[in-house]
Design a protein around this motif. Structure first.
Motif, short mmCIF file in Angstrom:
data_model
loop_
_atom_site.label_atom_id
_atom_site.label_comp_id
_atom_site.label_asym_id
_atom_site.label_seq_id
_atom_site.Cartn_x
_atom_site.Cartn_y
_atom_site.Cartn_z
N ALA A 9 4.12 15.12 3.26
CA ALA A 9 5.14 15.64 4.16
C ALA A 9 5.03 14.99 5.54
O ALA A 9 6.03 14.58 6.14
CB ALA A 9 5.03 17.15 4.28
N MET A 10 3.80 14.87 6.04
CA MET A 10 3.59 14.25 7.36
C MET A 10 3.89 12.74 7.28
O MET A 10 4.44 12.18 8.23
CB MET A 10 2.16 14.49 7.85
N THR A 11 3.55 12.11 6.18
CA THR A 11 3.84 10.69 6.01
C THR A 11 5.35 10.45 6.02
O THR A 11 5.84 9.54 6.69
CB THR A 11 3.23 10.15 4.70
N ASP A 12 6.09 11.29 5.32
CA ASP A 12 7.55 11.17 5.30
C ASP A 12 8.12 11.33 6.70
O ASP A 12 8.99 10.56 7.12
CB ASP A 12 8.18 12.21 4.37
N GLU A 13 7.63 12.31 7.44
CA GLU A 13 8.09 12.54 8.81
C GLU A 13 7.72 11.35 9.70
O GLU A 13 8.54 10.88 10.49
CB GLU A 13 7.46 13.82 9.36
N TYR A 14 6.50 10.86 9.58
CA TYR A 14 6.04 9.71 10.35
C TYR A 14 6.94 8.50 10.10
O TYR A 14 7.31 7.78 11.03
CB TYR A 14 4.59 9.41 9.98
N GLU A 15 7.30 8.28 8.86
CA GLU A 15 8.14 7.14 8.50
C GLU A 15 9.53 7.23 9.12
O GLU A 15 10.15 6.22 9.43
CB GLU A 15 8.23 6.98 6.98
N LEU A 16 10.02 8.44 9.34
CA LEU A 16 11.31 8.61 10.01
C LEU A 16 11.28 8.03 11.42
O LEU A 16 12.27 7.49 11.90
CB LEU A 16 11.70 10.09 10.08
N ASN B 91 -3.96 13.65 10.33
CA ASN B 91 -2.79 14.47 10.00
C ASN B 91 -1.72 13.77 9.17
O ASN B 91 -0.93 14.45 8.52
CB ASN B 91 -2.15 14.98 11.29
N VAL B 92 -1.66 12.46 9.23
CA VAL B 92 -0.61 11.74 8.52
C VAL B 92 -1.10 11.18 7.18
O VAL B 92 -0.43 11.35 6.16
CB VAL B 92 -0.01 10.62 9.40
N LEU B 93 -2.25 10.53 7.20
CA LEU B 93 -2.76 9.93 5.97
C LEU B 93 -3.01 10.99 4.90
O LEU B 93 -3.54 12.06 5.19
CB LEU B 93 -4.06 9.17 6.25
N GLU B 94 -2.58 10.69 3.71
CA GLU B 94 -2.79 11.53 2.53
C GLU B 94 -2.09 12.89 2.60
O GLU B 94 -2.43 13.81 1.87
CB GLU B 94 -4.28 11.70 2.23
N ASP B 95 -1.10 13.03 3.49
CA ASP B 95 -0.27 14.23 3.55
C ASP B 95 1.17 13.75 3.40
O ASP B 95 1.74 13.19 4.33
CB ASP B 95 -0.46 14.97 4.87
N SER C 200 0.83 -1.19 0.00
CA SER C 200 0.00 0.00 0.00
C SER C 200 0.87 1.25 0.00
O SER C 200 1.97 1.27 0.56
CB SER C 200 -0.89 0.00 1.24
N ASP C 201 0.37 2.32 -0.63
CA ASP C 201 1.08 3.59 -0.61
C ASP C 201 0.84 4.35 0.68
O ASP C 201 1.50 5.34 0.94
CB ASP C 201 0.61 4.46 -1.79
N TYR C 202 -0.11 3.88 1.47
CA TYR C 202 -0.44 4.56 2.72
C TYR C 202 0.34 3.98 3.88
O TYR C 202 0.55 2.77 3.94
CB TYR C 202 -1.95 4.44 3.00
N PRO C 203 0.75 4.82 4.82
CA PRO C 203 1.44 4.29 6.00
C PRO C 203 0.46 3.51 6.88
O PRO C 203 -0.75 3.69 6.80
CB PRO C 203 1.93 5.56 6.71
N SER D 104 3.20 3.24 18.95
CA SER D 104 4.49 3.69 19.49
C SER D 104 5.22 4.61 18.52
O SER D 104 5.85 5.59 18.93
CB SER D 104 5.36 2.51 19.90
N GLN D 105 5.12 4.32 17.24
CA GLN D 105 5.72 5.18 16.22
C GLN D 105 5.05 6.55 16.22
O GLN D 105 5.71 7.59 16.17
CB GLN D 105 5.56 4.52 14.86
N MET D 106 3.73 6.56 16.30
CA MET D 106 2.99 7.82 16.31
C MET D 106 3.30 8.62 17.56
O MET D 106 3.43 9.84 17.51
CB MET D 106 1.48 7.55 16.18
N LEU D 107 3.45 7.95 18.70
CA LEU D 107 3.77 8.65 19.95
C LEU D 107 5.14 9.31 19.85
O LEU D 107 5.31 10.45 20.30
CB LEU D 107 3.73 7.68 21.12
N ARG D 108 6.12 8.63 19.23
CA ARG D 108 7.44 9.27 19.03
C ARG D 108 7.30 10.52 18.17
O ARG D 108 7.94 11.55 18.44
CB ARG D 108 8.41 8.28 18.38
N PHE D 109 6.48 10.44 17.15
CA PHE D 109 6.24 11.58 16.27
C PHE D 109 5.58 12.72 17.05
O PHE D 109 6.02 13.87 16.98
CB PHE D 109 5.37 11.13 15.10
N VAL D 110 4.57 12.40 17.83
CA VAL D 110 3.85 13.41 18.61
C VAL D 110 4.79 14.15 19.56
O VAL D 110 4.73 15.37 19.67
CB VAL D 110 2.68 12.76 19.40
N HIS D 111 5.69 13.42 20.20
CA HIS D 111 6.61 14.04 21.15
C HIS D 111 7.59 15.00 20.49
O HIS D 111 8.18 15.84 21.18
CB HIS D 111 7.36 12.98 21.95
#
Length: 69
Positions: free
Chosen positions: A54-61, A48-52, A3-6, A11-18
């Motif tokens: 820039a946010m998807t790229d950041e989330y993947e980091l 905020n992450v799906l279909e964005d 899928s092209d979607y994350p 836990s990954q999202m929590l790291r992003f939020v912080h």
């Protein structure tokens, strides 16, 4: 077929939020309104992450950082 979607990972999202002031503010507000942590993280992910790209790229980091620990 991948899928092209994350994919949501709490836990990954929590790291992003912080690391993101806007997401941290919304997360705190959702918790204050009575949502549990995982629901709040999923709401942030879906809104905020799906279909964005820039946010998807950041989330993947944050997935990569999590894999190293």
């Amino acid at each position: 077929m991948e899928s092209d979607y994350p994919v949501f990972n709490a836990s990954q999202m929590l790291r992003f939020v912080h690391q993101d002031a806007y997401l941290k503010w919304i997360y705190a507000d959702l918790l204050k309104k009575g949502h549990d942590s995982e629901t709040a993280l999923e709401v942030l992910f879906n809104g905020n992450v799906l279909e964005d790209s820039a946010m998807t790229d950041e989330y993947e980091l944050y997935a990569k950082k999590g894999d190293k620990h």
